[in-house]
Every structure is written in structure tokens, then in C-alpha cells.
Design an enzyme around this catalytic site. Structure first.
Site, mmCIF file in Angstrom:
data_model
loop_
_atom_site.group_PDB
_atom_site.id
_atom_site.type_symbol
_atom_site.label_atom_id
_atom_site.label_comp_id
_atom_site.label_asym_id
_atom_site.label_seq_id
_atom_site.Cartn_x
_atom_site.Cartn_y
_atom_site.Cartn_z
ATOM 1 N N LYS A 1 -15.307 -3.088 -6.553
ATOM 2 C CA LYS A 1 -16.069 -2.516 -7.678
ATOM 3 C C LYS A 1 -15.866 -3.350 -8.937
ATOM 4 C CE LYS A 1 -15.622 2.014 -5.590
ATOM 5 N NZ LYS A 1 -14.808 3.221 -5.482
ATOM 6 N N ASP B 1 -20.007 9.096 -9.006
ATOM 7 C CA ASP B 1 -19.930 9.375 -7.571
ATOM 8 C C ASP B 1 -20.775 10.587 -7.156
ATOM 9 O OD1 ASP B 1 -18.368 7.371 -6.420
ATOM 10 O OD2 ASP B 1 -16.487 8.329 -7.007
ATOM 11 N N GLN C 1 -10.825 7.592 -7.624
ATOM 12 C CA GLN C 1 -10.798 6.987 -6.288
ATOM 13 C C GLN C 1 -10.170 7.962 -5.289
ATOM 14 O OE1 GLN C 1 -12.178 3.843 -5.669
ATOM 15 N NE2 GLN C 1 -11.862 4.306 -3.522
#
Ligand code: NAD
Length: 289
Positions: free
Chosen positions: A50, A117, A94
Site C-alpha cells: 500500500k 476499507d 490493518q
């Protein structure tokens, strides 16, 4: 007929200039906060991808790494700070998180306007309803974009999705339904997997078991999308890429001989997921939510 390899890297690369233009059109440089609890090597590797992509498209990232033993309250405070910080435009926690933390409470603490997300309850309701203004979780969005790039329509097709997790399976199932596909869902308790996969036009597998889908699960003309990412040693599997240690859920070599199109691992869904994550960030920056 030759099997088409659905190349996620090439597709991503062809789309990057458009995304860079959208970033440049903003009046500020977007910043993505990535919160990592502990130091799991797989999480560190995904975060690395990322970060590299952010740099490539002119986006800033702020990697916030905490100890494995951080308390729920301390982690919630970090998220609150990111929510309040006008210089942060997207937040990722994460996953997976250590088991002493309440994942749902942590995720739901993210401001939906910064929920890259799309896993907060607010975002989930929107993509579940198939709203135009929904942010779709990156893997589902990446698969949709990849299929579009190869002019493979979901509309009216029979799609079998294997896997039903909140992170991948459910967003993919919903995305396919919203694209007017007829969807069959398989999971660990499905009795006859081959029967369900063989009856589909498109099979999307997101399980995390190398070699789960073999030649007996597929038939001529199908499209196979392999989401799985598994680390294996070279000898264990009939590996498609010499020396590679990452494989999907599909026995690539044998399956590719039969079907009309297939994603490789690595280089299929993975690059599209990272790309789509940053599309989500830019969508949030342009007021999608
Ligand atoms: P998960 O463990 O949360 O879910 C796995 C799903 O597979 C479950 O729904 C389970 O019911 C199903 N399953 C387990 N065994 C099965 C079997 N024998 N037959 C049929 N179904 C079975 O995993 P996840 O987070 O959804 O991730 C799935 C895979 O996708 C993993 O390999 C992960 O690394 C990978 N992944 C890839 C990307 C990408 O961008 N390519 C992104 C996220 C996750």
C-alpha cells in the site's frame, strides 16, 4: 482456444494515469493513515504494498504502528485522533487484530467519511443496498474492475462465490448480486463443491486453501477468479510461477488448460485490490460519502 490470463498488474498499470489525474485535481495531497497493531509479517508485507502504491500515485501515507499489547481504549484513542485530524483523509486498521481487541468496535470507531476499507456498519449497509454512493470493499471493487477491463460481464451470469467472510466473500457476493448476476455461495460446509462450481459461468474463490480448486471443479469456457493468497514452499504444489512462494486457491496449471479465462496468483486480484483501495480513498476525498 487460448486461455486468457486476467492480468491484474497490467490492468492496474493501465488505470494508474487516470487515478493520478484525479489525485492531482484535488486541492490537497490526500493522506492515508494505516494503523498496524503488532508486527505480523503478512500485515507488514500488505502495508508495504500500500505504501509503495501511495508513493506511485502521489498520495501520502502515515503508518501508525503500535505494540501487540495495546489496549482497546488506547487504540480507540488513536482512531479518534485520526478522525479529528483534518490532514488525514482515509483510515485503515490493518486486519487481523489480536484477539484481545474487539474488532467490530475498533472498525466502527472509524469516521465513515474516512472508511477506505468500507467495513464500518455505515459503509456495509450502503454497499449491501447497492447504493450508487457506496464505497465497496477493495477486493470486490478490484474484481469488478478487472472483469470490466476484459469485457467479462456479470449481468445475467451464473456466478459461484466460494468464501463468505466479511472482508472478501460477502462484499464479492453482494457486488455480483448488485451487478445482476445469479449468485451461488459456497463455504466450508458445502457438500458438493464441484457440482456448484461446474454449474457456474464465473467462479470466484476466496478461501485461503492452496489447491482447493482442481481440474475436476471446472468445465470448458468458464472464467475463474482466484482471490486466495497462500504462502507455500515451492515443492508442495504444482506451482505456476517458478520460484514463487505465493499461490492462490486454484491449481492454476491444470485449471488454466480447461477454462476460458483465469487470474494468476500473484499478479491477478492482488494488484487490483491495492488499486481499488486508493480509488476508494480518492472517492472519499471527492465527497462520495
Ligand atoms: P477467511 O478465513 O475469513 O474466510 C475463508 C472462507 O472460506 C470462509 O467463509 C469459509 O467458510 C470458506 N472455506 C473454508 N474452507 C473451505 C472449503 N474447504 N471449501 C469451501 N469453502 C471453505 O478468509 P478471507 O479473509 O475471506 O480471505 C480468503 C483468502 O483471500 C485468503 O487466502 C486471503 O489471504 C485472500 N485475500 C486476498 C486478497 C487479494 O487482494 N487477493 C485480499 C484479501 C484476502
Amino acid at each position: 482456444m487460448k486461455t486468457i490470463i486476467l492480468d491484474g498488474k497490467a490492468t492496474r498499470d493501465s488505470l494508474i494515469p487516470g487515478l493520478v489525474e484525479r489525485v492531482k485535481a484535488l486541492s490537497y495531497v490526500p493522506t492515508l493513515a494505516i494503523i498496524q497493531v503488532g508486527d505480523r509479517p503478512d500485515s507488514t508485507a500488505f502495508i508495504g504494498a500500500k505504501k509503495r502504491f501511495a508513493q506511485r500515485i502521489g498520495v501520502k501515507e502515515k503508518h501508525i504502528q503500535t505494540t501487540e499489547s495495546i489496549s482497546q481504549g488506547e487504540l480507540l484513542d488513536i482512531i479518534k485522533e485520526c478522525n479529528a485530524d483534518g490532514g488525514i483523509h482515509g483510515i485503515i486498521v490493518q486486519l487481523p487484530l489480536p484477539i484481545h481487541l474487539d474488532r467490530d468496535a475498533i472498525i466502527n470507531a472509524i469516521d465513515p467519511k474516512k472508511d477506505v476499507d468500507a467495513l464500518t456498519a455505515f459503509s456495509v449497509k450502503r454497499w449491501y443496498e447497492g447504493r450508487e454512493d457506496a464505497i465497496l470493499p477493495a477486493t470486490a471493487r478490484g474484481i469488478r474492475t478487472l472483469l470490466e477491463a476484459y469485457k467479462i460481464e456479470l449481468f445475467g451470469k451464473k456466478v459461484t462465490v466460494i468464501g463468505r467472510s466479511m472482508l472478501v466473500g460477502k462484499p464479492v457476493i453482494t457486488m455480483c448480486l448488485n451487478e445482476e448476476a445469479t449468485v451461488t455461495v459456497c463455504h466450508s460446509k458445502t457438500k458438493d463443491l464441484a457440482k456448484e462450481t461446474k454449474s457456474a459461468d464465473i467462479v470466484i474463490v476466496a478461501v485461503g486453501k492452496p489447491g482447493l480448486i482442481t481440474a475436476k471443479h471446472v468445465k470448458k469456457g468458464q472464467v475463474i477468479v482466484d482471490v486466495g493468497i497462500n504462502k507455500v514452499t515451492g515443492e508442495k504444489l504444482d506451482d505456476e510461477i517458478e520460484g514463487a512462494r505465493l499461490v492462490g486457491d486454484v491449481d492454476f496449471k491444470k485449471v488454466a488448460k480447461k477454462v476460458s479465462a483465469i487470474t494468476p496468483v500473484p499478479g491477478g486480484v492482488g494488484p487490483m485490490t491495492v488499486y481499488s483501495l486508493f480509488e476508494n480513498l480518492v472517492d472519499l476525498c471527492t465527497g462520495r460519502v
